[in-house]
Write a protein that holds these residues in place. Structure first.
Motif, PDB file in Angstrom:
ATOM      1  N   SER A  12      25.812  30.071  46.343  1.00 42.62           N
ATOM      2  CA  SER A  12      25.805  31.107  46.881  1.00 42.62           C
ATOM      3  C   SER A  12      26.413  32.352  47.768  1.00 42.62           C
ATOM      4  N   ARG A  13      27.369  31.101  48.833  1.00 43.15           N
ATOM      5  CA  ARG A  13      27.568  31.620  49.593  1.00 43.15           C
ATOM      6  C   ARG A  13      29.265  32.703  49.620  1.00 43.15           C
ATOM      7  N   ARG A  14      29.899  31.928  48.227  1.00 41.53           N
ATOM      8  CA  ARG A  14      31.014  31.777  47.579  1.00 41.53           C
ATOM      9  C   ARG A  14      30.971  33.944  47.186  1.00 41.53           C
ATOM     10  N   ASP A  15      29.571  34.247  46.786  1.00 42.04           N
ATOM     11  CA  ASP A  15      29.741  35.133  46.046  1.00 42.04           C
ATOM     12  C   ASP A  15      31.194  36.327  46.725  1.00 42.04           C
ATOM     13  N   SER A  16      30.594  37.270  45.727  1.00 41.25           N
ATOM     14  CA  SER A  16      31.343  38.453  46.207  1.00 41.25           C
ATOM     15  C   SER A  16      32.709  39.115  44.621  1.00 41.25           C
ATOM     16  N   ARG A  17      32.464  40.204  44.857  1.00 38.70           N
ATOM     17  CA  ARG A  17      32.164  41.684  44.238  1.00 38.70           C
ATOM     18  C   ARG A  17      33.683  42.320  45.185  1.00 38.70           C
ATOM     19  N   ALA A  18      33.859  42.987  44.065  1.00 35.76           N
ATOM     20  CA  ALA A  18      35.315  43.631  44.280  1.00 35.76           C
ATOM     21  C   ALA A  18      35.797  44.444  42.998  1.00 35.76           C
ATOM     22  N   GLU A  19      36.516  45.327  42.734  1.00 33.47           N
ATOM     23  CA  GLU A  19      37.066  46.862  41.813  1.00 33.47           C
ATOM     24  C   GLU A  19      38.385  46.755  42.279  1.00 33.47           C
ATOM     25  N   VAL A  20      38.864  47.266  41.320  1.00 30.70           N
ATOM     26  CA  VAL A  20      40.695  47.047  41.021  1.00 30.70           C
ATOM     27  C   VAL A  20      40.803  47.700  39.698  1.00 30.70           C
ATOM     28  N   GLU A  21      42.366  48.398  39.586  1.00 26.69           N
ATOM     29  CA  GLU A  21      42.664  48.745  38.779  1.00 26.69           C
ATOM     30  C   GLU A  21      43.881  48.193  38.247  1.00 26.69           C
ATOM     31  N   LEU A  22      44.021  47.775  36.486  1.00 24.00           N
ATOM     32  CA  LEU A  22      44.784  47.071  36.224  1.00 24.00           C
ATOM     33  C   LEU A  22      45.098  48.252  34.513  1.00 24.00           C
ATOM     34  N   LEU A  23      46.229  48.114  34.702  1.00 19.82           N
ATOM     35  CA  LEU A  23      46.678  48.808  32.665  1.00 19.82           C
ATOM     36  C   LEU A  23      45.921  49.947  32.693  1.00 19.82           C
ATOM     37  N   GLY A  24      45.395  50.585  33.672  1.00 22.86           N
ATOM     38  CA  GLY A  24      44.742  51.821  33.582  1.00 22.86           C
ATOM     39  C   GLY A  24      43.476  51.865  33.042  1.00 22.86           C
ATOM     40  N   GLU A  25      42.804  50.516  33.589  1.00 16.56           N
ATOM     41  CA  GLU A  25      41.458  50.892  33.562  1.00 16.56           C
ATOM     42  C   GLU A  25      41.191  50.078  34.810  1.00 16.56           C
ATOM     43  N   ARG A  26      39.538  50.771  34.950  1.00 13.80           N
ATOM     44  CA  ARG A  26      39.173  49.834  36.197  1.00 13.80           C
ATOM     45  C   ARG A  26      37.786  48.847  35.612  1.00 13.80           C
ATOM     46  N   VAL A  27      38.022  48.182  36.785  1.00 15.20           N
ATOM     47  CA  VAL A  27      37.743  46.896  36.386  1.00 15.20           C
ATOM     48  C   VAL A  27      35.982  46.263  37.624  1.00 15.20           C
ATOM     49  N   LEU A  28      35.509  46.092  37.449  1.00 11.62           N
ATOM     50  CA  LEU A  28      34.468  45.517  38.238  1.00 11.62           C
ATOM     51  C   LEU A  28      34.227  43.842  38.321  1.00 11.62           C
ATOM     52  N   LEU A  29      34.620  43.170  39.481  1.00 11.69           N
ATOM     53  CA  LEU A  29      34.576  41.653  38.732  1.00 11.69           C
ATOM     54  C   LEU A  29      33.701  41.389  40.139  1.00 11.69           C
ATOM     55  N   GLU A  30      32.755  40.097  39.628  1.00 13.78           N
ATOM     56  CA  GLU A  30      32.365  40.187  40.274  1.00 13.78           C
ATOM     57  C   GLU A  30      31.371  38.655  40.579  1.00 13.78           C
ATOM     58  N   ARG A  31      31.327  37.709  41.127  1.00 10.46           N
ATOM     59  CA  ARG A  31      31.052  36.561  41.448  1.00 10.46           C
ATOM     60  C   ARG A  31      29.563  36.047  41.639  1.00 10.46           C
ATOM     61  N   ARG A  32      29.000  35.180  41.087  1.00 14.69           N
ATOM     62  CA  ARG A  32      27.716  34.944  41.596  1.00 14.69           C
ATOM     63  C   ARG A  32      27.428  33.538  41.055  1.00 14.69           C
ATOM     64  N   GLY A  33      26.829  33.091  43.252  1.00 10.77           N
ATOM     65  CA  GLY A  33      26.212  31.285  42.276  1.00 10.77           C
ATOM     66  C   GLY A  33      24.786  30.824  42.102  1.00 10.77           C
ATOM     67  N   THR A  34      25.133  30.144  41.315  1.00 11.42           N
ATOM     68  CA  THR A  34      23.493  29.687  41.034  1.00 11.42           C
ATOM     69  C   THR A  34      22.847  28.230  42.131  1.00 11.42           C
ATOM     70  N   ASP A  35      23.647  27.944  42.759  1.00 13.59           N
ATOM     71  CA  ASP A  35      23.727  26.811  43.846  1.00 13.59           C
ATOM     72  C   ASP A  35      23.315  25.664  42.798  1.00 13.59           C
ATOM     73  N   GLY A  36      23.650  24.955  41.949  1.00 10.19           N
ATOM     74  CA  GLY A  36      23.629  24.231  41.010  1.00 10.19           C
ATOM     75  C   GLY A  36      22.476  23.853  40.602  1.00 10.19           C
ATOM     76  N   ASP A  37      22.033  25.303  40.105  1.00  4.28           N
ATOM     77  CA  ASP A  37      20.419  25.458  39.082  1.00  4.28           C
ATOM     78  C   ASP A  37      20.685  25.647  37.788  1.00  4.28           C
ATOM     79  N   LEU A  38      21.063  24.871  36.854  1.00  2.00           N
ATOM     80  CA  LEU A  38      21.717  25.185  35.226  1.00  2.00           C
ATOM     81  C   LEU A  38      20.487  26.377  35.052  1.00  2.00           C
ATOM     82  N   GLU A  39      18.790  25.918  34.510  1.00  5.30           N
ATOM     83  CA  GLU A  39      18.173  27.134  34.733  1.00  5.30           C
ATOM     84  C   GLU A  39      18.373  28.087  35.203  1.00  5.30           C
ATOM     85  N   ALA A  40      18.602  28.019  36.270  1.00  8.32           N
ATOM     86  CA  ALA A  40      18.564  29.604  36.888  1.00  8.32           C
ATOM     87  C   ALA A  40      20.070  30.518  36.009  1.00  8.32           C
ATOM     88  N   ALA A  41      21.510  29.696  36.189  1.00 11.61           N
ATOM     89  CA  ALA A  41      22.103  30.122  35.422  1.00 11.61           C
ATOM     90  C   ALA A  41      22.196  30.632  33.807  1.00 11.61           C
TER      91      ALA A  41
END
Length: 300
Positions: A12-41
């Motif tokens: 989860s230390r590598r989590d991030s969030r960014a907004e971009v505009e591509l092909l006329g669309e606004r997109v929110l990109l997120e990364r959420r880590g679960t620290d190897g926990d399959l059940e949490a994922a």
């Protein structure tokens, strides 16, 4: 706004969030880590299902390829099936197209026929491995060395493919964490007999966590071709005297996102799933996705 989330078994230390505009669309990109926990994922995917436009699986492969045959990991299938409404992708479709294309686009900067390349895991990046064979690079496929811990370097892609046909039906039934670092294991580095193969190569290509795990202290100006790197990863590479970093996905707010995020992005933009190889290539072209080259020691 389109919303794309990568649910990762990584740290989860590598989590991030960014907004971009591509092909006329606004997109929110997120990364959420679960620290190897399959059940949490699993829980997070169920929570996001129907609420976001696409989900990427990070830190785990849903599919690996050998030639035109595709094999699914049991643990990853369980994760993908947790979503009933939202498409779930792992980046394998994009790896097979974007990374193959990147190798050919780099031909004006890299003399492939006079370049020795180490690919720590070729079955994870079979499109990349095939492209390296097509351009004539002398390539060492390290699947036995780095995946199974066996000192067996392979230099023939066709031989690797035949072995993959035999072994992948069994290997894909094993717990994924036995084969690939997840959670806090991704933060560990090792210096053992495997590290010497980096010094044979001029360029190391493939998955970042495999590359980072056994990288020697001094890379002597060698190049790295990979996908996901954070500012912390850049500092790591500079400290180990990597000369050039080439990323196959674009840098957004200081980091390049994983292929699973970018594949989920294409699915969200298209409003269609699954996409064919031709459709992936069409969106790659429309978005102008090209490999990005950074000369790290000059920057340092």
């Amino acid at each position: 706004m389109k919303h794309v989330v990568s649910v990762s078994l990584g740290s989860s230390r590598r989590d991030s969030r960014a907004e971009v505009e591509l092909l006329g669309e606004r997109v929110l990109l997120e990364r959420r880590g679960t620290d190897g926990d399959l059940e949490a994922a699993l829980g997070l995917i169920r929570e996001l299902d129907g609420k976001v436009d696409a989900i990427g699986l990070g830190g785990i492969d849903l599919y690996v390829w050998a030639g035109r045959r595709k094999y699914a990991f049991r643990n990853a299938l369980r994760l993908a099936r947790a979503a009933r409404k939202t498409p779930v992708v792992d980046g394998s479709g994009l790896k097979h197209t974007l990374e193959r294309r990147a190798v050919h686009l780099l031909a004006d900067q890299i003399d492939w026929k006079n370049t020795k390349v180490l690919v720590p895991s070729a079955v994870d990046r079979f499109g990349l491995a095939e492209a390296l064979a097509e351009v004539g690079a002398r390539t060492l496929y390290g699947d036995f060395i780095f995946g199974l811990g066996l000192p067996i370097p392979l230099y023939s892609l066709s031989f690797l493919q035949k072995l993959a046909y035999l072994l992948l039906p069994l290997i894909t039934q094993l717990p994924f964490a036995w084969l690939y670092p997840t959670g806090k294991e991704q933060e560990k580095t090792f210096r053992d007999w495997r590290s010497r193969y980096y010094l044979w190569a001029d360029l190391v290509a493939g998955d970042w966590h495999y590359i980072r795990r056994y990288m020697p202290e001094d890379m002597g100006g060698r190049s790295v071709l990979t996908n996901t790197t954070t500012p912390e990863d850049l500092a790591f590479l500079k400290a180990r005297r990597v000369g050039r970093l080439i990323t196959t996905t674009p840098r957004i707010e200081g980091r390049s996102f994983g292929t699973n995020v970018m594949e989920a992005l294409l699915v969200a933009l298209s409003g269609k799933y699954p996409l064919s190889e031709g459709e992936y290539l069409e969106y790659i072209e429309r978005l102008g996705l090209r490999p990005q080259v950074m000369n790290l020691q000059e920057e340092a």
